[in-house]
Design a protein around this motif. Structure first.
Motif, PDB file in Angstrom:
ATOM      1  N   UNK A   1      -3.517   8.957  37.127  1.00  0.00           N
ATOM      2  CA  UNK A   1      -2.350   9.406  37.896  1.00  0.00           C
ATOM      3  C   UNK A   1      -1.269   9.944  36.959  1.00  0.00           C
ATOM      4  N   UNK A   2      -1.076   9.262  35.837  1.00  0.00           N
ATOM      5  CA  UNK A   2      -0.110   9.744  34.848  1.00  0.00           C
ATOM      6  C   UNK A   2      -0.526  11.115  34.299  1.00  0.00           C
TER       7      UNK A   2
ATOM      8  N   UNK B   1      -6.004   5.453  27.028  1.00  0.00           N
ATOM      9  CA  UNK B   1      -6.004   4.116  27.644  1.00  0.00           C
ATOM     10  C   UNK B   1      -6.466   4.154  29.105  1.00  0.00           C
ATOM     11  N   UNK B   2      -7.483   4.947  29.363  1.00  0.00           N
ATOM     12  CA  UNK B   2      -7.939   5.145  30.745  1.00  0.00           C
ATOM     13  C   UNK B   2      -9.333   4.596  31.007  1.00  0.00           C
TER      14      UNK B   2
ATOM     15  N   UNK C   1     -10.801  20.885  40.349  1.00  0.00           N
ATOM     16  CA  UNK C   1     -10.855  20.255  41.667  1.00  0.00           C
ATOM     17  C   UNK C   1     -10.405  18.799  41.567  1.00  0.00           C
ATOM     18  N   UNK C   2     -10.877  18.084  40.539  1.00  0.00           N
ATOM     19  CA  UNK C   2     -10.553  16.671  40.385  1.00  0.00           C
ATOM     20  C   UNK C   2      -9.070  16.449  40.090  1.00  0.00           C
ATOM     21  N   UNK C   3      -8.411  17.438  39.499  1.00  0.00           N
ATOM     22  CA  UNK C   3      -6.984  17.310  39.212  1.00  0.00           C
ATOM     23  C   UNK C   3      -6.110  17.860  40.336  1.00  0.00           C
ATOM     24  N   UNK C   4      -6.763  18.390  41.380  1.00  0.00           N
ATOM     25  CA  UNK C   4      -6.014  18.906  42.512  1.00  0.00           C
ATOM     26  C   UNK C   4      -5.448  20.289  42.322  1.00  0.00           C
ATOM     27  N   UNK C   5      -5.865  20.993  41.264  1.00  0.00           N
ATOM     28  CA  UNK C   5      -5.345  22.324  41.022  1.00  0.00           C
ATOM     29  C   UNK C   5      -6.008  23.372  41.903  1.00  0.00           C
TER      30      UNK C   5
ATOM     31  N   UNK D   1       8.553   4.440  39.412  1.00  0.00           N
ATOM     32  CA  UNK D   1       9.928   4.501  38.906  1.00  0.00           C
ATOM     33  C   UNK D   1      10.102   5.609  37.867  1.00  0.00           C
ATOM     34  N   UNK D   2       9.145   5.729  36.944  1.00  0.00           N
ATOM     35  CA  UNK D   2       9.277   6.703  35.865  1.00  0.00           C
ATOM     36  C   UNK D   2       9.208   8.145  36.375  1.00  0.00           C
TER      37      UNK D   2
END
Length: 367
Positions: free
Chosen positions: A175-176, A282-283, A318-322, A209-210
């Motif tokens: 998500x980040x 870190x994923x 596609x996986x990143x929604x672009x 929050x960030x």
């Protein structure tokens, strides 16, 4: 509500869709993380019931889809070895590697077995002491506890012929990565309910929050998704950026503490490469050093196997929604479930498979 039909009630769905239309006063873009949610959206035409100003973006939440091609090639290499019994869940057998998939290896005589639990693989190792049994340990946080339990069980039994090929990935870092992309258009998230049954919801609060994005933990039936969208839109309209729990019938805020302890005992957090996306810090999860003897990558010296993604497949976008599946020139022509170029076309949670099955022609409404 007790029964699945109640979560698909058309009248209730229309009321929720109308509430969304009344609430949304400006354009918003919301990403559903899970491929199971994507399939429900396309299958039931949920996106078509929303106002034109509200856009749903399909996210990277299909663990089969994001397993790197080099990991598939390593699985193929292992399954081709005569001394190996290679165990996997069924949804990995058709995922294409550089040259072939696991189903092809099976047809060529490789001992590839579909199992329903990693414990099945442990039991096979006990029954076949003369063979090396490898379990394909992939998935998000949802499947990690059972895989961790299999490793601890094998350790207690002192099995020398059991190992795991690990490609576990974690949702929040993905998500980040989406939010950090210069192409990002996501303003809110529907988080994957089944992942949060394990992890709980607190780890999403720093992200909300960030980045100033609402996160709504959401289920997988039409009413779940519509209610999750409504909760997300309300936050966006009110300028709130909080973590809400639509899936409270299954998700507790603290998650499953026993499962989390099991995962933390066996796995450590590491960078992980995602198919079509690249490495995300870190994923991922990898075995802790004390469980290193059960690491198939090390036991069979597999890390030398690397591979490049297909230049024709746009799965990463596609996986990143672009982009949407219909934006791929190969969609439904050179790429189909029978002959997939990428994992999203063959996975039961892949966006391309959803569009191929329920909305093959661009612009065609569901019938």
């Amino acid at each position: 509500m007790k029964y699945v039909d109640e979560y698909r009630d058309a009248d209730h769905a229309r009321r929720l869709a109308e509430a969304i239309r009344r609430t949304a006063t400006r354009p918003w873009s919301i990403m559903e993380i899970c491929g199971g949610q994507t399939h429900a959206i396309i299958r039931f035409g949920i996106d078509e019931a929303l106002p034109p100003s509200l856009r749903l973006i399909h996210g990277p939440g299909c663990p089969v889809c994001v397993t790197p091609i080099e990991i598939i090639d390593r699985a193929v290499a292992l399954a081709s070895r005569p001394e190996v019994i290679f165990c996997s869940f069924g949804d990995m057998l058709r995922v294409p590697g550089s040259e072939k998939d696991l189903l092809t290896v099976k047809s060529e005589g490789g001992d590839v077995r579909v199992v329903y639990s990693p414990i099945d693989a442990v039991n096979l190792a006990r029954e076949h002491a003369d063979r090396q049994v490898v379990f394909f340990a992939i998935g998000f946080e949802t499947t990690a506890p059972a895989n961790a339990m299999a490793v601890t069980m094998a350790a207690k039994l002192a099995l020398k012929n059991f190992s795991v090929l690990v490609s576990h990935v974690l949702v929040p870092p993905a998500m980040r990565a989406v939010l950090d992309s210069p192409l990002n258009q996501v303003q809110g998230f529907l988080a994957a309910g089944h992942v949060c049954t394990i992890t709980g919801i607190d780890e999403y609060r720093p992200l909300a929050e960030q980045y100033k994005v609402p996160v709504v933990v959401t289920g997988f039936e039409p009413l779940d998704i519509l209610q999750g969208i409504l909760m997300c839109v309300k936050q966006l309209e009110e300028g709130r950026f909080e973590v809400d729990n639509q899936y409270a019938r299954c998700v507790r805020p603290e998650g499953n503490r026993a499962a989390l302890r099991q995962v933390r005992e066996v796995f450590r957090v590491v960078p992980r490469k995602w198919r079509g996306i690249g490495e995300i810090p870190q994923s991922g999860l990898a075995l802790r050093p004390e469980y290193g003897p059960f690491d198939a990558d090390e036991r069979f010296a597999l890390k030398q196997i690397t591979a490049e993604e297909s230049a024709e497949c746009i799965a990463g976008e596609v996986l990143q929604g672009h982009r949407k599946p219909h934006d791929c020139p190969a969609f439904g022509i050179r790429c189909s479930p029978e002959n997939p170029l990428g994992a999203p076309m063959v996975s039961s949670e892949g966006a391309c498979a959803a569009y191929y099955r329920y909305r093959r022609q661009k612009g065609k409404r569901r019938t």
